[in-house]
Motif scaffolding. Structure first.
Motif, short mmCIF file in Angstrom:
data_model
loop_
_atom_site.label_atom_id
_atom_site.label_comp_id
_atom_site.label_asym_id
_atom_site.label_seq_id
_atom_site.Cartn_x
_atom_site.Cartn_y
_atom_site.Cartn_z
N VAL A 70 0.95 -1.11 0.08
CA VAL A 70 0.05 -0.01 0.31
C VAL A 70 0.89 1.19 -0.09
CG1 VAL A 70 -1.90 1.26 1.38
CG2 VAL A 70 -1.86 -1.15 1.24
N ASP A 71 0.59 2.38 -0.76
CA ASP A 71 1.20 3.49 -0.82
C ASP A 71 1.42 4.09 0.62
OD1 ASP A 71 2.18 5.89 -1.30
OD2 ASP A 71 0.64 6.54 -2.66
N THR B 183 -0.61 7.21 1.95
CA THR B 183 -2.33 6.97 2.30
C THR B 183 -2.23 7.17 4.01
OG1 THR B 183 -2.10 4.56 2.47
CG2 THR B 183 -2.92 5.38 0.49
N GLY C 55 -6.60 -2.80 -6.71
CA GLY C 55 -6.80 -1.70 -5.70
C GLY C 55 -5.52 -1.09 -5.15
N PRO C 56 -5.61 -0.74 -3.88
CA PRO C 56 -4.75 -0.23 -3.08
C PRO C 56 -3.38 -0.80 -3.29
CG PRO C 56 -6.19 -0.91 -1.36
CD PRO C 56 -6.82 -1.13 -2.67
N TRP D 98 -0.11 -0.43 -6.01
CA TRP D 98 0.83 0.73 -6.03
C TRP D 98 2.12 0.27 -5.90
CZ3 TRP D 98 4.56 2.21 -2.39
CH2 TRP D 98 5.05 3.47 -2.58
N GLU E 34 -8.22 2.87 1.00
CA GLU E 34 -6.78 3.02 0.45
C GLU E 34 -5.91 2.61 1.42
OE1 GLU E 34 -9.02 5.58 0.61
OE2 GLU E 34 -7.96 7.25 1.59
N GLN E 35 -6.09 2.38 2.59
CA GLN E 35 -4.88 1.78 3.58
C GLN E 35 -5.11 0.47 3.68
OE1 GLN E 35 -6.42 4.03 6.98
NE2 GLN E 35 -5.00 5.78 6.47
#
Ligand SMILES: NC(=O)c1ccc[n+]([C@@H]2O[C@H](COP(=O)([O-])OP(=O)(O)OC[C@H]3O[C@@H](n4cnc5c(N)ncnc54)[C@H](OP(=O)(O)O)[C@@H]3O)[C@@H](O)[C@H]2O)c1
Length: 376
Positions: free
Chosen positions: A29-30, A33, A65-66, A69, A320-321
């Motif tokens: 995950v980015d 976020t 999805g998240p 990334w 997004e987390q």
């Protein structure tokens, strides 16, 4: 805080099971976020079969999805898939090992990683018993390595918010506490070899679910400033036996935080759903705190003042987390970057306290896991 030079931590993942999958996904995950500057690379994955490790990596690479990334950023480009856990522990490109095997294997797997010179994040519950945990702590200290139990809930934003309310004193002194983690896992339909039912894999509700009522007792009562980090008195316990495999289907235990004059009743159950609207309740002199289900990842809590209107607060993990496991991964990275061998948010001393409750429930109970050395 976002910075131009993120710290990179290279993970080795032990097992391709369900929580290992979610954890590895969340490494992708980015970090922006969650306003973090930690960069998590998946250096290696180990499974009992190389085919399973290969499938795991392929599945991660296909993430949408998240999680896409991290794939785009190349966090999986160099990932090795191994057919053993030992190869992960001995891979020089691995800084830290995540242990996601069943609880009866945690000690051996974490020990192998520590002896190979790797830092360790180990799934809850940390070990089968306190003696195993103390052995790991001794090795980590001797080798100056980081060691932490993966109680992700401690790092969720809502956990800090709830502590702020309780410690602000606006509800007054804590008087009584109860916390419950109960889910109907439809155990009758599961084979006796299932992780929830097999004693050799740490079966029963206590070891799997116990860390979650415990985490709220630790955060709200043990860490309460007036408790002065004093372990509570263990008052009593009860276990209901699941007859097919003689593990506990339900466990309850009562603690007395004597410095606070506050009792805590904790409960786990793998055959009944817990109350959706109240998974943990802290009754204080001037009002109540109510946390909605589930205790592992709550998103809503209520404050009910004795004289006043109910207030409701929502702090969900954002889509997004990911699943919300990235917060504990960041803590590990920050500690290792800063040269720490344990986390102040999840200290080993607090893992020892919660682990001792599980030992005591089992010692007083009537399951086949009463005998600490009776495991496979
Ligand atoms: N933090 C959380 O929210 C959370 C959630 C669920 C579980 N957990 C904890 O994480 C641990 C794993 O739970 P899980 O739900 O991921 O279990 P799981 O899906 O059954 O996965 C466990 C993995 O361990 C490996 N393993 C090694 N030896 C095994 C053996 N003899 N029998 C079965 N599996 C073996 C297997 O991976 P390979 O075949 O790849 O070797 C298996 O896929 C437990 O301690 C559990 O309490 C934590």
């Amino acid at each position: 805080m976002t910075s131009t030079s993120p710290f990179t931590l290279r993970w080795g993942i032990l097992s391709t099971g369900s929580i290992a999958t979610e954890f590895a996904m969340d490494l992708l995950v980015d970090p922006a976020t969650r306003n973090s500057d930690m960069r998590h690379v998946i250096a290696a994955v180990g499974s009992r079969s190389v085919e399973s490790a290969d499938r795991f990596v392929d599945k991660l690479k296909a993430s949408t999805g998240p999680w896409s990334w991290g794939v785009q950023q190349g966090l999986l480009t160099e990932t090795k898939a191994y057919g053993s856990y030992a190869e992960v522990c001995n891979d020089p490109n691995v800084d830290v090992v995540y242990v996601g095997t069943p609880v009866t294997l945690h000690h051996a797997d974490a020990k192998m990683a520590l002896l190979a010179g790797k830092h360790v994040l180990c799934e809850k519950c940390f070990t089968f018993d306190l003696a195993e945990l103390d052995d790991l702590i001794a090795i980590a200290r001797e080798k100056n390595l980081f060691l932490m139990e993966a109680v992700w809930t401690r790092f969720h934003p809502i956990a800090y918010k709830i502590q702020d309310v309780v410690f602000s004193g606006r509800l007054g002194k804590p008087k009584r506490f109860q916390a419950d983690f109960s889910i109907d896992f439809n155990v009758d339909a599961r084979p006796t070899s299932d992780r929830f039912l097999d004693p050799a894999l740490g079966g029963g509700s206590l070891l799997d679910m116990g860390p979650y009522p415990s985490v709220w007792a630790m955060l709200l009562l043990y860490q309460h400033p007036d408790n002065r980090s004093t372990a509570p008195k263990f008052v009593n316990s009860y276990q209901r036996i699941y007859r097919r495999t003689n593990v506990d289907e339900r466990s309850r235990w009562l603690l007395d935080f004597e410095n606070l004059e506050c009792e805590a009743q904790l409960m786990t159950d793998m055959t009944t759903h817990g109350l959706r609207e109240a998974t943990a309740v802290l009754q204080c002199q001037d009002g109540d705190l109510i946390i909605e289900f589930g205790p592992q990842k709550p998103s809503t809590f209520h404050i009910v003042p004795r004289n006043g209107e109910r207030e409701t607060y929502h702090y969900p993990i954002a889509a997004e987390q990911g699943h919300g496991l990235c917060f504990e991964a960041d803590e590990v990275a920050q500690c290792i970057r800063d040269g720490k061998t344990e986390s102040e948010r999840m200290p080993l001393s607090e893992s020892r306290v919660a682990q001792s409750w599980l030992d005591e429930v089992r010692r007083r109970g009537t399951t086949c896991m009463k005998d600490m050395k009776g495991k496979a």
